[in-house]
Design an enzyme around this catalytic site. Structure first.
Site, mmCIF file in Angstrom:
data_model
loop_
_atom_site.group_PDB
_atom_site.id
_atom_site.type_symbol
_atom_site.label_atom_id
_atom_site.label_comp_id
_atom_site.label_asym_id
_atom_site.label_seq_id
_atom_site.Cartn_x
_atom_site.Cartn_y
_atom_site.Cartn_z
ATOM 1 N N ASN A 12 0.866 -1.184 0.000
ATOM 2 C CA ASN A 12 0.000 0.000 0.000
ATOM 3 C C ASN A 12 0.900 1.230 0.000
ATOM 4 O O ASN A 12 1.511 1.547 1.021
ATOM 5 C CB ASN A 12 -0.889 -0.030 1.254
ATOM 6 N N TRP A 13 0.970 1.881 -1.137
ATOM 7 C CA TRP A 13 1.878 3.043 -1.255
ATOM 8 C C TRP A 13 1.293 4.310 -0.647
ATOM 9 O O TRP A 13 1.969 5.326 -0.570
ATOM 10 C CB TRP A 13 2.243 3.259 -2.731
ATOM 11 N N LYS A 14 0.027 4.274 -0.264
ATOM 12 C CA LYS A 14 -0.622 5.451 0.330
ATOM 13 C C LYS A 14 -0.420 6.676 -0.588
ATOM 14 O O LYS A 14 -0.396 6.520 -1.803
ATOM 15 C CB LYS A 14 -0.091 5.707 1.735
ATOM 16 N N HIS A 99 -9.472 1.191 5.028
ATOM 17 C CA HIS A 99 -8.179 1.418 5.683
ATOM 18 C C HIS A 99 -8.381 2.411 6.834
ATOM 19 O O HIS A 99 -9.163 3.362 6.723
ATOM 20 C CB HIS A 99 -7.165 1.961 4.675
ATOM 21 N N GLU A 101 -6.687 4.791 7.851
ATOM 22 C CA GLU A 101 -6.419 6.194 7.534
ATOM 23 C C GLU A 101 -7.627 6.834 6.845
ATOM 24 O O GLU A 101 -7.896 8.025 7.035
ATOM 25 C CB GLU A 101 -5.134 6.302 6.690
ATOM 26 N N GLU A 169 -5.264 -4.911 10.669
ATOM 27 C CA GLU A 169 -4.264 -3.861 10.839
ATOM 28 C C GLU A 169 -4.551 -3.092 12.132
ATOM 29 O O GLU A 169 -5.378 -2.154 12.126
ATOM 30 C CB GLU A 169 -4.316 -2.885 9.666
ATOM 31 N N GLY A 175 2.655 2.192 10.696
ATOM 32 C CA GLY A 175 3.658 3.250 10.579
ATOM 33 C C GLY A 175 4.397 3.568 11.861
ATOM 34 O O GLY A 175 5.145 4.541 11.923
ATOM 35 N N SER A 214 3.523 -2.163 10.303
ATOM 36 C CA SER A 214 4.967 -2.192 10.557
ATOM 37 C C SER A 214 5.625 -3.522 10.202
ATOM 38 O O SER A 214 6.564 -3.951 10.883
ATOM 39 C CB SER A 214 5.260 -1.811 12.017
ATOM 40 N N GLY A 235 2.865 -1.212 4.221
ATOM 41 C CA GLY A 235 2.872 0.206 3.861
ATOM 42 C C GLY A 235 4.279 0.679 3.545
ATOM 43 O O GLY A 235 4.803 0.457 2.457
ATOM 44 N N GLY A 236 4.920 1.294 4.522
ATOM 45 C CA GLY A 236 6.220 1.936 4.305
ATOM 46 C C GLY A 236 7.248 1.048 3.616
ATOM 47 O O GLY A 236 7.959 1.501 2.702
HETATM 48 C C1 PEP Z 1 -0.737 0.190 6.051
HETATM 49 O O1 PEP Z 1 -0.940 1.387 6.107
HETATM 50 O O2 PEP Z 1 -1.546 -0.543 5.462
HETATM 51 C C2 PEP Z 1 0.457 -0.325 6.693
HETATM 52 C C3 PEP Z 1 0.470 -1.579 7.014
HETATM 53 O O3 PEP Z 1 1.471 0.571 6.933
HETATM 54 P P1 PEP Z 1 2.930 0.269 7.548
HETATM 55 O O4 PEP Z 1 3.410 -1.046 6.966
HETATM 56 O O5 PEP Z 1 3.767 1.408 7.121
HETATM 57 O O6 PEP Z 1 2.753 0.150 9.018
#
Ligand code: PEP
Length: 260
Positions: A12-14, A99, A101, A169, A175, A214, A235-236
């Site tokens: 997920n590149w957000k 999600h 966010e 999640e 994050g 994470s 994500g990241g």
């Molecule tokens: C996400 O936002 O779906 C996610 C899992 O982010 P991160 O891996 O950066 O915690």
């Protein structure tokens, strides 16, 4: 894990990525094609502005694409929204809905998430439905009631199990660099499988349940090796080809063992 649940590692590149980032997507494509991502299914969810170019860049290759959100309607006077049909037209096979966010930044409720999931299904996409508790809810002992409520309220009644993916999640893990204990992840995934069996009798074993929050190369083997964890939403760490490929690579050994 039953053979029919192929692991899925989705990035997920957000709200990250410009045209120059297509080079990173090409690096992921090349790494997957070279076998560096093991046997997992690999899906990238770049921002909508990059989706069509990314899908064209990877056409015929081993990576699938998804959108990060969709509107409820197929088209019309909804300035700024992108429909599930548009995502599909741009090359997506998946769409993320719910999600945390989106729930936090845009006030998305479970009923809106359910309508978005239905829109994704209507367009022929598979749906990655995100659920997860806040830190306060976990500390209050409400994590399981929170996610089971989200599941009950956000799943369209007639969802085909083959086109449904759940992403657990925990909001506080996204994050933050902090993850739940392996015991807590395993307990939640087992619980989600039970709840799915309640909502989709006889079909729960088909649904992939991803862990997200994470995930990095250093913790991927432990988290993704847990019972009822069928992959990751990343994500990241999905923004860098090397890290993303290292995460997906954890499925190399286990799949070789289980199929051999
Ligand atoms: C996400 O936002 O779906 C996610 C899992 O982010 P991160 O891996 O950066 O915690």
């Amino acid at each position: 894990m039953p053979d029919r649940r192929r692991p899925l590692v989705a990035g997920n590149w957000k709200m990250n990525g410009l045209g120059a980032s297509l080079a990173e997507i090409a690096a992921i494509r090349d790494g997957v094609a070279a076998g560096r991502a093991g046997s997992a299914e690999i899906v990238l969810c770049p921002p909508a502005t990059l989706l069509m170019a990314a899908a064209e860049l990877c056409e015929g290759g081993p990576i699938g694409f998804g959108g990060q959100d969709c509107g409820v309607e197929a088209s019309g006077a909804h300035t700024g929204d992108i429909s599930a049909e548009m995502l599909k037209d741009a090359g997506a096979a998946y769409v993320i809905v719910g999600h945390s966010e989106r729930r936090a930044d845009h006030g998305e409720t479970d009923s809106l998430v359910r309508a978005k999931a239905a829109a994704g299904l209507r367009a022929g996409l598979s749906v990655i439905l995100c659920v997860g508790e806040t830190r306060a809810e976990r500390e209050a002992g409400e994590a399981m009631s929170k996610v089971s409520g989200q599941l009950a309220q956000s799943l369209p009644a007639d969802v085909p199990a083959t086109r449904l993916v759940i992403a657990y999640e925990p909001v506080w893990a996204i994050g933050s660099g902090v993850t739940p204990t392996p015991q807590d992840v395993a307990a939640m995934h087992g619980f989600l499988r039970e709840r799915l069996e309640h909502q989709l009798p006889g079909k729960a074993a088909i649904v992939r349940i991803l862990y997200g929050g994470s995930v990095k190369p250093a913790n991927a083997a432990e988290l993704l090796g847990l019972p009822d964890v069928d992959g990751a939403l990343v994500g990241g760490a999905s923004l860098k080809a090397t890290e993303f490929l290292q995460i997906a690579h954890v499925y190399q050994a286990s799949e070789v063992t289980s199929s051999g």
